[in-house]
Design a protein around this motif. Structure first.
Motif, short mmCIF file in Angstrom:
data_model
loop_
_atom_site.label_atom_id
_atom_site.label_comp_id
_atom_site.label_asym_id
_atom_site.label_seq_id
_atom_site.Cartn_x
_atom_site.Cartn_y
_atom_site.Cartn_z
N TRP A 133 12.78 27.23 -18.20
CA TRP A 133 12.88 26.09 -19.10
C TRP A 133 13.56 24.89 -18.41
N PRO A 134 14.74 25.13 -17.75
CA PRO A 134 15.39 23.98 -17.09
C PRO A 134 14.52 23.34 -16.00
N ALA A 135 13.76 24.18 -15.30
CA ALA A 135 12.91 23.63 -14.24
C ALA A 135 11.85 22.71 -14.84
N VAL A 136 11.26 23.15 -15.92
CA VAL A 136 10.25 22.33 -16.58
C VAL A 136 10.90 21.05 -17.12
N THR A 137 12.05 21.22 -17.71
CA THR A 137 12.74 20.06 -18.27
C THR A 137 13.02 19.00 -17.21
N LYS A 138 13.39 19.47 -16.02
CA LYS A 138 13.66 18.55 -14.93
C LYS A 138 12.39 17.75 -14.57
N HIS A 139 11.30 18.45 -14.48
CA HIS A 139 10.04 17.76 -14.19
C HIS A 139 9.68 16.77 -15.30
N LEU A 140 9.93 17.20 -16.52
CA LEU A 140 9.61 16.33 -17.65
C LEU A 140 10.49 15.08 -17.64
N ASP A 141 11.75 15.25 -17.20
CA ASP A 141 12.64 14.09 -17.08
C ASP A 141 12.05 13.05 -16.13
N VAL A 142 11.55 13.56 -14.98
CA VAL A 142 10.98 12.64 -13.98
C VAL A 142 9.75 11.95 -14.55
N LEU A 143 8.93 12.74 -15.23
CA LEU A 143 7.70 12.17 -15.80
C LEU A 143 8.01 11.15 -16.89
N GLU A 144 9.06 11.46 -17.66
CA GLU A 144 9.42 10.53 -18.72
C GLU A 144 10.02 9.25 -18.12
N GLY A 145 10.83 9.43 -17.06
CA GLY A 145 11.41 8.26 -16.38
C GLY A 145 10.35 7.35 -15.80
N ALA A 146 9.24 7.94 -15.42
CA ALA A 146 8.14 7.15 -14.87
C ALA A 146 7.19 6.67 -15.97
N ARG A 147 7.58 6.90 -17.19
CA ARG A 147 6.80 6.49 -18.36
C ARG A 147 5.43 7.15 -18.41
N LEU A 148 5.32 8.28 -17.74
CA LEU A 148 4.02 8.97 -17.74
C LEU A 148 3.85 9.85 -18.98
N ILE A 149 4.99 10.26 -19.53
CA ILE A 149 4.93 11.05 -20.77
C ILE A 149 5.98 10.53 -21.75
N GLU A 150 5.84 10.93 -22.98
CA GLU A 150 6.92 10.71 -23.93
C GLU A 150 7.19 12.01 -24.65
N ARG A 151 8.47 12.17 -25.03
CA ARG A 151 8.87 13.39 -25.73
C ARG A 151 9.37 13.02 -27.11
N GLU A 152 9.09 13.90 -28.03
CA GLU A 152 9.46 13.62 -29.41
C GLU A 152 10.01 14.91 -30.00
N ARG A 153 11.14 14.78 -30.69
CA ARG A 153 11.71 15.97 -31.31
C ARG A 153 11.01 16.23 -32.64
N ARG A 154 10.52 17.43 -32.78
CA ARG A 154 9.88 17.77 -34.05
C ARG A 154 10.45 19.11 -34.49
N GLY A 155 11.38 19.04 -35.44
CA GLY A 155 12.11 20.25 -35.79
C GLY A 155 12.94 20.68 -34.60
N ARG A 156 12.82 21.96 -34.22
CA ARG A 156 13.55 22.34 -33.01
C ARG A 156 12.66 22.27 -31.78
N GLU A 157 11.44 21.92 -31.95
CA GLU A 157 10.54 21.78 -30.79
C GLU A 157 10.64 20.38 -30.21
N ARG A 158 10.35 20.27 -28.94
CA ARG A 158 10.17 18.95 -28.35
C ARG A 158 8.71 18.86 -27.91
N LEU A 159 8.07 17.89 -28.45
CA LEU A 159 6.64 17.73 -28.22
C LEU A 159 6.43 16.70 -27.11
N CYS A 160 5.59 17.03 -26.15
CA CYS A 160 5.32 16.12 -25.03
C CYS A 160 3.90 15.59 -25.15
N ARG A 161 3.80 14.36 -24.73
CA ARG A 161 2.51 13.68 -24.88
C ARG A 161 2.32 12.78 -23.67
N LEU A 162 1.11 12.66 -23.22
CA LEU A 162 0.79 11.78 -22.09
C LEU A 162 0.87 10.32 -22.52
#
Lengths: 159, 117
Positions: free
Chosen positions: B45-74
């Motif tokens: 999970w942390p490894a994925v989260t790290k990659h998602l941080d980079v992708l989000e920083g590059a504005r390639l994805i956005e994350r949204e909290r939905r309940g306890r899930e975090r939903l990722c979108r291109l």
């Protein structure tokens, strides 16, 4: 050579199969007159071509569009492996991409139906070029960008 | 304003990693939770989260909290910028390959083709 591994992942990768022998295709990459005949975009011609095709030498093309506008491009031959590959630096001298140095690798590979020619345009390991132009994304960008084109309108609506 | 790297820089750095490209490829099929993204890549999970941080920083994805899930979108905008930067190169080589095909098809090419082999 270690130099190969030092370059960034391909920015761009294109491959096409040509119904000729590997030697014939490679000749078309090495021969100055032949390069002048094909190495240009549609709607342009090659007004000048210097293509010594020896490692360490410089090459230069002056491409001209239908308005007579000149687009000089040049670089240096980095590596030549006969009937395998030619790797060279690539720098536009003017216009939007002036001074941006990339590495182009053209490699040929025999196939049953002919010869596969693959172009990879890579960034340089050079930090300055890297900062300025952010090299280092991979070949699958091509696939992703197709997706991007198809999803453009949706994102535009959101933003 | 915070001084970030150039936007295009961040995009290309984010795209330089094969795992992140794989994540983007997965998201190009539709939004996914972090858990769904982690599963096929056999990553923590942390490894994925790290990659998602980079992708989000590059504005390639956005994350949204939905309940306890975090939903990722291109978010294709940044990818489109990178693509636009590359487009002239791509077009150049596609045209050149077209020219080369025509050139090689000419029987009276610039040079004589020897046929020993």
């Amino acid at each position: 050579m270690a130099e190969t591994s030092a370059v960034q992942p391909a920015l761009l990768r294109l491959a096409r199969l040509f119904p000729v022998s590997t030697d014939r295709l490679f000749q078309a990459l090495m021969n100055e007159a032949e390069v002048a005949a094909w190495l240009h975009p549609a709607g342009m011609t090659c007004a000048e071509c210097r293509w010594p095709a020896r490692v360490g030498t410089n090459w230069r093309l002056v491409l001209v569009n239908s308005d007579g506008r000149r687009f000089p491009v040049g670089g240096r031959f980095l590596e030549i492996v006969p009937s395998r590959l030619v790797r060279l630096t690539w720098i536009w001298e003017e216009h939007d991409y002036a001074g941006i140095e990339t590495i182009a690798t053209l490699s040929v590979e025999p196939k049953a139906e002919g010869t596969l020619l693959t172009l990879e345009q890579q960034g340089l390991p050079d930090e300055k070029a890297r900062r300025a132009h952010a090299q280092g994304f991979g070949a699958s960008l091509d696939n992703l960008s197709q997706h991007v084109r198809s999803t453009t309108s949706r994102e535009g609506a959101k933003a | 304003m915070v001084r970030y790297q150039q936007p295009l820089d961040r995009t290309f750095i984010a795209l330089a990693d094969p795992t992140r490209r794989a994540i983007l490829a997965r998201l190009s099929l539709g939004q996914a939770t972090v858990g769904e993204l982690a599963a096929p890549f056999a990553m923590s999970w942390p490894a994925v989260t790290k990659h998602l941080d980079v992708l989000e920083g590059a504005r390639l994805i956005e994350r949204e909290r939905r309940g306890r899930e975090r939903l990722c979108r291109l978010r294709p905008v940044a990818l489109r910028e990178a693509d636009a930067w590359l487009e002239p190169f791509r077009q150049f080589w596609q045209d050149a390959f077209d020219n080369l095909a025509r050139h090689l098809a000419q029987p009276s090419g610039a040079t004589e083709e020897s046929e020993h082999g």
